[in-house]
Design an enzyme around this catalytic site. Structure first.
Site: not given
Ligand code: GLU
Length: 476
Positions: A254-256
Site C-alpha cells: 500500500s502506498k503508506r
C-alpha cells in the site's frame, strides 16, 4: 493477429509507483515482443485528485526506466489523439447520446443525500447496496420538467437483467460475473465528466487497444466495461489481470507502507540503476523458463511470454533487488560507478582535500560489493572520520599478547615511507611480518582493526593507502 496495441493509463494523482511501473513494463514487453505499439494515455477525470506535474513525472520516470511510449500526449498519433481524457469529453458525449437514445442509459436526478439514505437502508437490511432504479423509468415529460428546473443529474447505465459476462483472462483463465450483482452504475457524473469504467471503454475502443494488462483490482470492473462494449456492438480487448505485489509480510503493497520504497523516483535518488530496476521488476509476477534471472531489456522483450505471468501474489524481495543491482554495478566500468557515487560522496563529505584520483581509487575498492550508489556513503565512513570506535569483538581481539609490538613495528615502517601506495603498504606489512614475527590472522587483523576499526573490510593495503599516512599514524 491484428496489430498489438497496448496502453498504460495512469491517473496523474501521484508519482510513478512500483505497481504502476510494473503494469507499464509488462504492457511494454508484450507490445515490443509482438512488434506492437505501447500507448501512454492519461486518465485525468478525477480532477480533484490530479496533481500538478503528475503527467510529466510519470513520463520522466518511465523514460528513466527505459520505457518510452510510441504514442503519448507529447507524441500523439493524429488518428487516435487526444491522449488526455479531459480533452476527449466530446468523444464521450457523442457515445452517451447514443446510449441514451438506445435506452441503454438514463438520467438520474437522485440527490447524493437520497442515495446515501438508500444505501444505509439497504446495508441495515443486510443487502448489498445497489441503486434502486428510482429514475430508471421516468417519462420523457418528467425528465424534461426536471431538466427545465436545472436539477442536476448523473447518467446511469441500465444494466441488462439475467446476463452473464464472461471472458478469457490471459492470466486467470475463464472468469464470469452475473449482471444481477451489478447495480445501474454511473456513466457520467453530475459535472458532465465520465467515470473511469465508462471512459476507459471508449478510449480503448477508439484507440484500437488490442490487449490490456492491468492490476488485479480491476478484475471486478471488467463486467461493467464488457456490458458497454456489448451494448455498442464493439469488440473488447483481451484482458490480463496481474497479480498483487506484496511486501515481505505478505501484505498488499500500500502506498503508506514504509518498509519498501514505493516510488520509482526514490530508487533513482538512491543510486539504483535503471536497467537493473527494469530487470528486477520484470520478475515481479512473471518468470522465464529456467533459472537465469539477469536479462537485458532486449532479452526480456524477446523471451516475454504472457502465459508465464503468475496468478499468485508476487513478493517484493528487497534483498533480491540489491543483488540484481549489485550484479549490474559490477558490470559497469569503474568510471561509470565513480559518476554514480560522486554526488552521494559530495553530499556527505568534504572532498576538497582529495584528488579525483583518490576518489576513484576509493570507489574502486568497493566496486565489487556496492549494491546501490548511496550505499557508498556508509561504506567509506572510516575514511572520513577522525576517530574510530571498536566494537566488543574487535577490542577483545586487540587484548591478545604480542599485538602491541606488531602495531609498533608497523607504525615505524609506515613512518619511514614518504607516501603510501598499495604497493608500499604491502611491503610494510611484509616487513612487519618478518620483524615482529606475527603472521596470518595475528598479523592482518590487528592492522585492520587499528586502522579501520573493523574486523572486516575490503583489501587491507588499499584501504591503508587510501587513509593516508597521517590518519594511519594517528590511528596506530
Ligand atoms: N487509470 C487506471 C489505473 O491507474 C487504469 C486502469 C486500466 O488499466 O484500465 O488503475
Amino acid at each position: 493477429m491484428t496489430k498489438v496495441r497496448v496502453r498504460y493509463a495512469p491517473s496523474p494523482t501521484g508519482h510513478l509507483h512500483i505497481g504502476g511501473a510494473r503494469t507499464a513494463l509488462f504492457n511494454y514487453l508484450f507490445a515490443k515482443h509482438h512488434d506492437g505499439d505501447f500507448v501512454f494515455r492519461l486518465e485525468d477525470t478525477d480532477i480533484e485528485r490530479n496533481i500538478a506535474g503528475g503527467e510529466a513525472s510519470q513520463l520522466e520516470n518511465l523514460a528513466w526506466l527505459g520505457i518510452t511510449p510510441d504514442e503519448s500526449p507529447l507524441n500523439p498519433n493524429p488518428k487516435y489523439a487526444p491522449y488526455r481524457q479531459m480533452e476527449r469529453l466530446d468523444i464521450y458525449r457523442e457515445v452517451t447520446e447514443k446510449l441514451l437514445e438506445m435506452g441503454c442509459a438514463y438520467k438520474c436526478f437522485c440527490t447524493p443525500e437520497e442515495l446515501e439514505e438508500e444505501h444505509t437502508r439497504q446495508s441495515d437490511a443486510g443487502m448489498a447496496p445497489m441503486y434502486n432504479r428510482k429514475c430508471a423509468n421516468l417519462s420523457k415529460e418528467e425528465v424534461e420538467a426536471l431538466e427545465a428546473k436545472g436539477t442536476p443529474y448523473t447518467i446511469r447505465v441500465r444494466v441488462p437483467e439475467g446476463k452473464t459476462y464472461a471472458f478469457e483472462d490471459m492470466i486467470r483463465g475463464h472468469v464470469s460475473f452475473e449482471s444481477q450483482d451489478i447495480g445501474d452504475w454511473v456513466l457520467v457524473k453530475a459535472n458532465g465528466i465520465p467515470t473511469y469504467n465508462y471512459a476507459v471503454v471508449i478510449d480503448d475502443y477508439t484507440m484500437e487497444i488490442s490487449h490490456v494488462f492491468r492490476g488485479e483490482e480491476h478484475l471486478s470492473n471488467t463486467p461493467k466495461q464488457l456490458m458497454i462494449y456489448e451494448m455498442l456492438g464493439w469488440t473488447a480487448p483481451t484482458y490480463g489481470h496481474m497479480t498483487l505485489i506484496v511486501n515481505e509480510q505478505r501484505k498488499k503493497l500500500s502506498k503508506r507502507d514504509e518498509s519498501i520504497m514505493q516510488f520509482v523516483s526514490q530508487y533513482k535518488e538512491e543510486g539504483y540503476l535503471p536497467d537493473a530496476m527494469f530487470n528486477f521488476m520484470s520478475l515481479l509476477g512473471w518468470s522465464p523458463e529456467g533459472e537465469q534471472e539477469i536479462f537485458s531489456k532486449e532479452e526480456l522483450i524477446s523471451i516475454f511470454d504472457e502465459h508465464r505471468l503468475s496468478k499468485s501474489p508476487s513478493m517484493f524481495d528487497k534483498d533480491k533487488l540489491t543483488w540484481v543491482n549489485n550484479r549490474y554495478i559490477k558490470e559497469r566500468s569503474l568510471e561509470d560507478v565513480v559518476c554514480l557515487c560522486t554526488p552521494f560522496l559530495e553530499e556527505a563529505y568534504d572532498l576538497s582535500n582529495h584528488s579525483d584520483q583518490w576518489v576513484k581509487a576509493l570507489v574502486a575498492v568497493y566496486h565489487e560489493q556496492l549494491s546501490f550508489g548511496k550505499e557508498i556513503v556508509e561504506l567509506v565512513k572510516i575514511f572520513f572520520e577522525d576517530t574510530i570506535e571498536l566494537d566488543q569483538e574487535a577490542s577483545d581481539f586487540m587484548q591478545q599478547e604480542g599485538i602491541d609490538n606488531t602495531l609498533a613495528v608497523f607504525k615505524k615502517m609506515i613512518n619511514d615511507e614518504d607516501e603510501l601506495t598499495r604497493e608500499s603498504v604491502q611491503a610494510c606489512i611484509k616487513a612487519t611480518q618478518k620483524e615482529a614475527g606475527a603472521k596470518g590472522k595475528m598479523l592482518f587483523m590487528p592492522l585492520r582493526i587499528a586502522t579501520t576499526g573493523s574486523m572486516h573490510g575490503p583489501d587491507l593495503a588499499s584501504s591503508i593507502a587510501l587513509l593516508g599516512k597521517e590518519k594511519v599514524l594517528s590511528r596506530l
